[in-house]
Design a protein around this motif. Structure first.
Motif, PDB file in Angstrom:
ATOM      1  N   GLY A   2       0.811  -1.208   0.000  1.00 50.56           N
ATOM      2  CA  GLY A   2       0.000   0.000   0.000  1.00 50.56           C
ATOM      3  C   GLY A   2       0.844   1.257   0.000  1.00 50.56           C
ATOM      4  O   GLY A   2       2.042   1.234   0.283  1.00 50.56           O
ATOM      5  N   THR A   3       0.198   2.395  -0.271  1.00 45.50           N
ATOM      6  CA  THR A   3       0.892   3.678  -0.326  1.00 45.50           C
ATOM      7  C   THR A   3       1.543   4.016   1.007  1.00 45.50           C
ATOM      8  O   THR A   3       2.664   4.504   1.056  1.00 45.50           O
ATOM      9  N   GLU A   4       0.837   3.727   2.107  1.00 44.44           N
ATOM     10  CA  GLU A   4       1.396   4.045   3.425  1.00 44.44           C
ATOM     11  C   GLU A   4       2.651   3.227   3.721  1.00 44.44           C
ATOM     12  O   GLU A   4       3.527   3.662   4.450  1.00 44.44           O
ATOM     13  N   GLU A   5       2.765   2.035   3.123  1.00 40.13           N
ATOM     14  CA  GLU A   5       3.947   1.205   3.346  1.00 40.13           C
ATOM     15  C   GLU A   5       5.140   1.675   2.525  1.00 40.13           C
ATOM     16  O   GLU A   5       6.274   1.378   2.844  1.00 40.13           O
ATOM     17  N   THR A   6       4.884   2.380   1.423  1.00 37.08           N
ATOM     18  CA  THR A   6       5.979   2.824   0.559  1.00 37.08           C
ATOM     19  C   THR A   6       6.272   4.306   0.691  1.00 37.08           C
ATOM     20  O   THR A   6       7.181   4.809   0.064  1.00 37.08           O
ATOM     21  N   ALA A   7       5.481   5.025   1.499  1.00 31.91           N
ATOM     22  CA  ALA A   7       5.692   6.457   1.649  1.00 31.91           C
ATOM     23  C   ALA A   7       7.021   6.751   2.341  1.00 31.91           C
ATOM     24  O   ALA A   7       7.623   7.783   2.107  1.00 31.91           O
ATOM     25  N   ASP A   8       7.481   5.859   3.180  1.00 31.36           N
ATOM     26  CA  ASP A   8       8.751   6.017   3.882  1.00 31.36           C
ATOM     27  C   ASP A   8       9.799   5.183   3.138  1.00 31.36           C
ATOM     28  O   ASP A   8       9.729   3.957   3.103  1.00 31.36           O
ATOM     29  N   PHE A   9      10.762   5.856   2.540  1.00 33.08           N
ATOM     30  CA  PHE A   9      11.764   5.164   1.734  1.00 33.08           C
ATOM     31  C   PHE A   9      12.590   4.194   2.571  1.00 33.08           C
ATOM     32  O   PHE A   9      13.030   3.163   2.083  1.00 33.08           O
ATOM     33  N   ASN A  10      12.791   4.526   3.856  1.00 34.64           N
ATOM     34  CA  ASN A  10      13.550   3.627   4.730  1.00 34.64           C
ATOM     35  C   ASN A  10      12.851   2.271   4.830  1.00 34.64           C
ATOM     36  O   ASN A  10      13.484   1.222   4.776  1.00 34.64           O
ATOM     37  N   VAL A  11      11.510   2.289   4.987  1.00 30.02           N
ATOM     38  CA  VAL A  11      10.736   1.051   5.067  1.00 30.02           C
ATOM     39  C   VAL A  11      10.816   0.318   3.724  1.00 30.02           C
ATOM     40  O   VAL A  11      11.003  -0.894   3.676  1.00 30.02           O
ATOM     41  N   PHE A  12      10.683   1.075   2.650  1.00 29.92           N
ATOM     42  CA  PHE A  12      10.732   0.482   1.312  1.00 29.92           C
ATOM     43  C   PHE A  12      12.080  -0.190   1.055  1.00 29.92           C
ATOM     44  O   PHE A  12      12.153  -1.312   0.568  1.00 29.92           O
ATOM     45  N   ARG A  13      13.180   0.499   1.404  1.00 28.00           N
ATOM     46  CA  ARG A  13      14.523  -0.050   1.212  1.00 28.00           C
ATOM     47  C   ARG A  13      14.691  -1.341   2.004  1.00 28.00           C
ATOM     48  O   ARG A  13      15.237  -2.331   1.511  1.00 28.00           O
ATOM     49  N   ASP A  14      14.192  -1.349   3.257  1.00 28.09           N
ATOM     50  CA  ASP A  14      14.280  -2.558   4.078  1.00 28.09           C
ATOM     51  C   ASP A  14      13.465  -3.694   3.476  1.00 28.09           C
ATOM     52  O   ASP A  14      13.878  -4.856   3.503  1.00 28.09           O
ATOM     53  N   ARG A  15      12.309  -3.377   2.905  1.00 29.64           N
ATOM     54  CA  ARG A  15      11.458  -4.398   2.293  1.00 29.64           C
ATOM     55  C   ARG A  15      12.168  -5.010   1.077  1.00 29.64           C
ATOM     56  O   ARG A  15      12.127  -6.213   0.873  1.00 29.64           O
ATOM     57  N   VAL A  16      12.844  -4.167   0.273  1.00 22.94           N
ATOM     58  CA  VAL A  16      13.588  -4.676  -0.887  1.00 22.94           C
ATOM     59  C   VAL A  16      14.703  -5.599  -0.412  1.00 22.94           C
ATOM     60  O   VAL A  16      14.887  -6.702  -0.946  1.00 22.94           O
ATOM     61  N   ALA A  17      15.453  -5.195   0.608  1.00 21.19           N
ATOM     62  CA  ALA A  17      16.550  -6.017   1.131  1.00 21.19           C
ATOM     63  C   ALA A  17      16.024  -7.356   1.656  1.00 21.19           C
ATOM     64  O   ALA A  17      16.624  -8.414   1.403  1.00 21.19           O
ATOM     65  N   LYS A  18      14.892  -7.323   2.368  1.00 18.58           N
ATOM     66  CA  LYS A  18      14.310  -8.544   2.914  1.00 18.58           C
ATOM     67  C   LYS A  18      13.854  -9.478   1.788  1.00 18.58           C
ATOM     68  O   LYS A  18      14.080 -10.696   1.844  1.00 18.58           O
ATOM     69  N   THR A  19      13.244  -8.921   0.756  1.00 18.03           N
ATOM     70  CA  THR A  19      12.776  -9.729  -0.372  1.00 18.03           C
ATOM     71  C   THR A  19      13.949 -10.380  -1.097  1.00 18.03           C
ATOM     72  O   THR A  19      13.896 -11.563  -1.446  1.00 18.03           O
ATOM     73  N   LEU A  20      15.019  -9.616  -1.315  1.00 15.61           N
ATOM     74  CA  LEU A  20      16.211 -10.178  -1.972  1.00 15.61           C
ATOM     75  C   LEU A  20      16.796 -11.309  -1.132  1.00 15.61           C
ATOM     76  O   LEU A  20      17.205 -12.350  -1.666  1.00 15.61           O
ATOM     77  N   LYS A  21      16.838 -11.120   0.185  1.00 12.31           N
ATOM     78  CA  LYS A  21      17.388 -12.143   1.068  1.00 12.31           C
ATOM     79  C   LYS A  21      16.509 -13.392   1.069  1.00 12.31           C
ATOM     80  O   LYS A  21      17.020 -14.516   0.998  1.00 12.31           O
ATOM     81  N   THR A  22      15.190 -13.203   1.131  1.00 13.54           N
ATOM     82  CA  THR A  22      14.255 -14.333   1.132  1.00 13.54           C
ATOM     83  C   THR A  22      14.398 -15.163  -0.143  1.00 13.54           C
ATOM     84  O   THR A  22      14.377 -16.387  -0.115  1.00 13.54           O
ATOM     85  N   ARG A  23      14.562 -14.486  -1.257  1.00 16.15           N
ATOM     86  CA  ARG A  23      14.682 -15.189  -2.548  1.00 16.15           C
ATOM     87  C   ARG A  23      16.124 -15.607  -2.852  1.00 16.15           C
ATOM     88  O   ARG A  23      16.407 -16.103  -3.930  1.00 16.15           O
ATOM     89  N   LYS A  24      17.018 -15.341  -1.901  1.00 16.92           N
ATOM     90  CA  LYS A  24      18.436 -15.701  -2.030  1.00 16.92           C
ATOM     91  C   LYS A  24      19.063 -15.106  -3.295  1.00 16.92           C
ATOM     92  O   LYS A  24      19.826 -15.757  -4.002  1.00 16.92           O
ATOM     93  N   ILE A  25      18.735 -13.847  -3.533  1.00 17.60           N
ATOM     94  CA  ILE A  25      19.287 -13.118  -4.675  1.00 17.60           C
ATOM     95  C   ILE A  25      20.398 -12.223  -4.149  1.00 17.60           C
ATOM     96  O   ILE A  25      20.176 -11.392  -3.266  1.00 17.60           O
ATOM     97  N   LYS A  26      21.595 -12.408  -4.679  1.00 16.84           N
ATOM     98  CA  LYS A  26      22.734 -11.589  -4.253  1.00 16.84           C
ATOM     99  C   LYS A  26      23.034 -10.574  -5.344  1.00 16.84           C
ATOM    100  O   LYS A  26      23.256 -10.937  -6.501  1.00 16.84           O
ATOM    101  N   LEU A  27      23.039  -9.303  -4.961  1.00 12.85           N
ATOM    102  CA  LEU A  27      23.321  -8.216  -5.894  1.00 12.85           C
ATOM    103  C   LEU A  27      24.449  -7.353  -5.345  1.00 12.85           C
ATOM    104  O   LEU A  27      24.631  -7.251  -4.132  1.00 12.85           O
TER     105      LEU A  27
END
Length: 186
Positions: A2-27
């Protein structure tokens, strides 16, 4: 998301990092930044992006302030912001908003910042990681010696001499015969 979850870039950045880690994607850091920049936005009222959270003892804090030549209350000028829990934050700099200044060598960087920058951009800070101290010398100003231009007659003579040397050169390169000058008929 939702918009409220992405309005804070810090939360968004953490969500991207968590998703990459969950999917075992190393960048690489460059690849991660490319993803964040591709889907990020800039808004004046947006939350600042937290770079680091630091904890200092009282003596460490005094050492940092002494090393920077400022008081503890002025650490914000160097990008260190205190939080109610006693921790200190640094924020990511927006590349679109970065600027640099040429500070006179005899002047203090902090004094110059307070007098010349902070008055106009109150939210600015000094990024010491990018500070370069040195002196710029204009070699042309101090070492260039003017040579007067050659006369038009001298240039003309040189061009005519080159033409004579090159006569037939292009024909030889191209493998063609050059027509000879015809004598006028009587």
């Amino acid at each position: 998301m939702g918009t409220e979850e992405t309005a804070d870039f810090n939360v968004f950045r953490d969500r991207v990092a968590k998703t990459l880690k969950t999917r075992k994607i190393k960048l690489s850091a460059t690849e991660k930044n490319a993803i964040l920049n591709a889907v990020s936005w800039y808004a004046d009222d947006a939350e600042k992006v937290i770079g680091k959270t630091l904890r200092f003892t009282k003596s460490e804090l005094e050492d940092v302030a002494a090393r920077l030549g400022c008081g503890i209350d002025e650490l914000g000028d160097f990008g260190l912001y205190t939080q109610p829990d006693g921790s200190w934050l640094t924020f990511e700099a927006s590349t679109d908003l970065r600027d640099s200044e040429a500070v006179p060598l005899k002047d203090s960087i902090h004094r110059y910042f307070k007098a010349e920058v902070q008055l106009h951009v109150p939210e600015a800070w000094i990024n010491l990681d990018t500070v370069k101290i040195g002196y710029e010398i204009s070699f042309n100003k101090y070492f260039y010696r003017h040579k007067p231009l050659r006369s038009l007659d001298a240039v003309t003579r040189d061009i005519l001499a080159l033409e004579q040397k090159a006569d037939g050169l292009i024909a030889d390169i191209l493998g063609v015969k050059v027509a000879t000058k015809l004598e006028p008929a009587e």
